[in-house]
Design a protein around this motif. Structure first.
Motif, short mmCIF file in Angstrom:
data_model
loop_
_atom_site.label_atom_id
_atom_site.label_comp_id
_atom_site.label_asym_id
_atom_site.label_seq_id
_atom_site.Cartn_x
_atom_site.Cartn_y
_atom_site.Cartn_z
N ALA A 1 0.84 -1.41 -0.38
CA ALA A 1 0.00 -0.12 0.55
C ALA A 1 0.45 1.06 -0.03
CB ALA A 1 -1.01 -0.34 1.08
N SER A 2 1.73 1.52 0.92
CA SER A 2 2.81 2.15 0.85
C SER A 2 3.48 2.48 -0.55
CB SER A 2 4.14 2.28 1.73
OG SER A 2 5.13 3.46 2.20
N SER A 3 3.67 1.35 -0.63
CA SER A 3 4.52 1.69 -2.24
C SER A 3 3.35 1.97 -4.00
CB SER A 3 5.30 0.27 -3.12
OG SER A 3 5.45 0.25 -4.26
N ARG A 4 2.27 1.58 -2.99
CA ARG A 4 1.21 2.57 -3.93
C ARG A 4 0.74 3.96 -3.68
NH1 ARG A 4 -3.32 -1.88 -5.89
NH2 ARG A 4 -4.78 -0.19 -4.89
N GLN A 5 1.04 4.26 -3.05
CA GLN A 5 1.32 5.20 -2.60
C GLN A 5 2.11 6.77 -3.01
OE1 GLN A 5 0.11 6.05 2.02
NE2 GLN A 5 -1.72 5.14 1.88
N ASP A 6 3.51 6.22 -3.16
CA ASP A 6 4.00 6.53 -3.32
C ASP A 6 4.17 6.39 -5.19
OD1 ASP A 6 6.14 5.80 -1.54
OD2 ASP A 6 6.68 4.19 -1.98
N GLU A 7 3.62 5.47 -6.26
CA GLU A 7 2.99 5.91 -7.62
C GLU A 7 1.49 6.91 -7.32
OE1 GLU A 7 1.77 3.45 -11.13
OE2 GLU A 7 0.96 3.10 -9.01
N GLY A 8 1.03 6.75 -6.74
CA GLY A 8 0.29 8.00 -5.68
C GLY A 8 0.53 9.59 -6.14
N ARG A 9 2.26 10.14 -5.51
CA ARG A 9 2.74 10.86 -4.95
C ARG A 9 2.91 11.46 -7.07
NH1 ARG A 9 3.26 9.23 -0.08
NH2 ARG A 9 5.58 8.06 -0.09
N GLN A 10 3.87 10.44 -7.42
CA GLN A 10 4.12 10.80 -9.00
C GLN A 10 3.05 10.54 -9.13
OE1 GLN A 10 6.84 7.31 -9.50
NE2 GLN A 10 8.27 7.42 -8.06
N LEU A 11 1.73 10.53 -9.41
CA LEU A 11 1.14 10.48 -10.71
C LEU A 11 0.48 12.67 -10.37
CD1 LEU A 11 -0.16 7.17 -10.52
CD2 LEU A 11 0.44 8.01 -12.40
N ARG A 12 0.00 12.71 -9.01
CA ARG A 12 -0.25 13.22 -8.72
C ARG A 12 -0.72 14.80 -9.82
NH1 ARG A 12 -4.21 14.77 -4.80
NH2 ARG A 12 -4.24 17.13 -4.58
N PRO A 13 1.20 15.20 -9.62
CA PRO A 13 1.30 16.82 -10.62
C PRO A 13 1.35 15.91 -11.69
CG PRO A 13 3.46 15.53 -9.60
CD PRO A 13 2.28 14.40 -9.03
#
Length: 293
Positions: free
Chosen positions: A147-159
């Motif tokens: 889940a933490s790894s997926r949140q890292d991807e989310g942080r990259q996707l957001r901008p």
């Protein structure tokens, strides 16, 4: 505030207890819904139910695979070679070797069924329960890491997603400016054609006015632009309301519907160009949204 998450990630956890050691790996890729697959060691069947419940508590979308590799560290000390079975394999192997086959290796022979014996022992039920509970904790730890790894991807996707939304907003603003000029362009074009076709027709000015007004009404894109503006606001709001993947998927369809209508109503080359660029940016945004949980 919940964080935006992607659907691709990896998590791992290891453990050991009562003569057992294990490793857990959890992986996920994009998926329309949440699908959990489990592979575990024999004799620990209840871990599958626990794994699916733990995944559902943490994730909402994606194809998730959880694998548990476990071994009993006490097995090696209790191994014995079944000499009778080994002798049979050797006799057969030597016979085949005489016919040109490759001679058998020691590790190959030991891997054959029945060569190694593991004495049956009554396992301590309490210890077994404790091992299973410890494995379950490792599974949860691996899923937390996933889940933490997926949140890292989310942080990259957001901008990236935000940038596409900003570009859509800018194109809508450009379309609004061009839409004002479209009404005058329609009237001018219709007036020129009517004057060329029937310059002496009675009541020409009134007819030009009425027909041009009707055409302008059909070509009015203000509703489409208003809806596109509303969609831009909705997309920004959804980024702060995860999990938003499904809603963003639906919103992309609405974006494209309005862009298509904008292009079909366009009466100027400039507005058509804006509409086509808008469709291209929406499609790029849609591709990124496919990665959002």
């Amino acid at each position: 505030m919940s964080r935006l998450s992607g659907m691709t990630g990896f998590g791992r956890a290891d453990g050991a207890l009562h003569g057992w050691s294990w490793s857990v790996e959890a992986r996920s890729v994009n998926g329309r819904n949440l699908e959990v697959r489990f592979r575990g060691p024999p004799g620990f069947d209840s871990l599958e139910r626990l794994t699916k419940a733990a995944a559902q508590a943490r994730l909402s979308r994606g194809q998730v695979t959880v694998g548990v590799q476990a071994k009993s560290t006490s097995d090696a000390s209790r191994l014995s070679v079944n000499e009778e079975v080994l002798a049979r394999y050797l006799t057969l192997a030597n016979r085949l070797a005489e016919d040109g086959a490759t001679p058998p290796s020691a590790d190959g022979l030991l891997g054959l069924r029945g060569v190694l014996d593991v004495p049956e022992e009554a396992e301590d039920a309490e210890a077994r329960t404790a091992v299973e509970a410890a494995m379950a904790l490792s599974i949860e730890a691996a899923l937390d890491a996933l889940a933490s790894s997926r949140q890292d991807e989310g942080r990259q996707l957001r901008p990236v997603i935000t940038d596409f939304i900003d570009r859509i907003e800018a194109l809508v603003a450009a379309a609004e400016g061009e839409a004002v000029a479209q009404v005058a362009a329609i009237r001018e074009r219709f007036t020129r054609r009517m004057t060329e076709l029937a310059p002496d027709a009675p009541g020409l000015e009134d007819r030009i006015f009425l027909e041009a007004a009707a055409l302008a009404t059909k070509a009015d894109v203000r509703e489409e632009l208003d809806r596109l503006t509303a969609h831009v606001g909705a997309a920004r709001a959804l980024l702060d309301q995860p999990p938003a993947g499904r809603k963003l998927d639906f919103l992309m369809q609405e974006f494209m519907r309005e862009a298509n209508t904008l292009c079909s109503k366009s009466a100027t080359t400039a507005l058509t160009g804006i509409g086509l660029e808008l469709k291209a940016v929406i499609e790029q945004l849609r591709e990124q949204v496919q990665n959002v949980e």
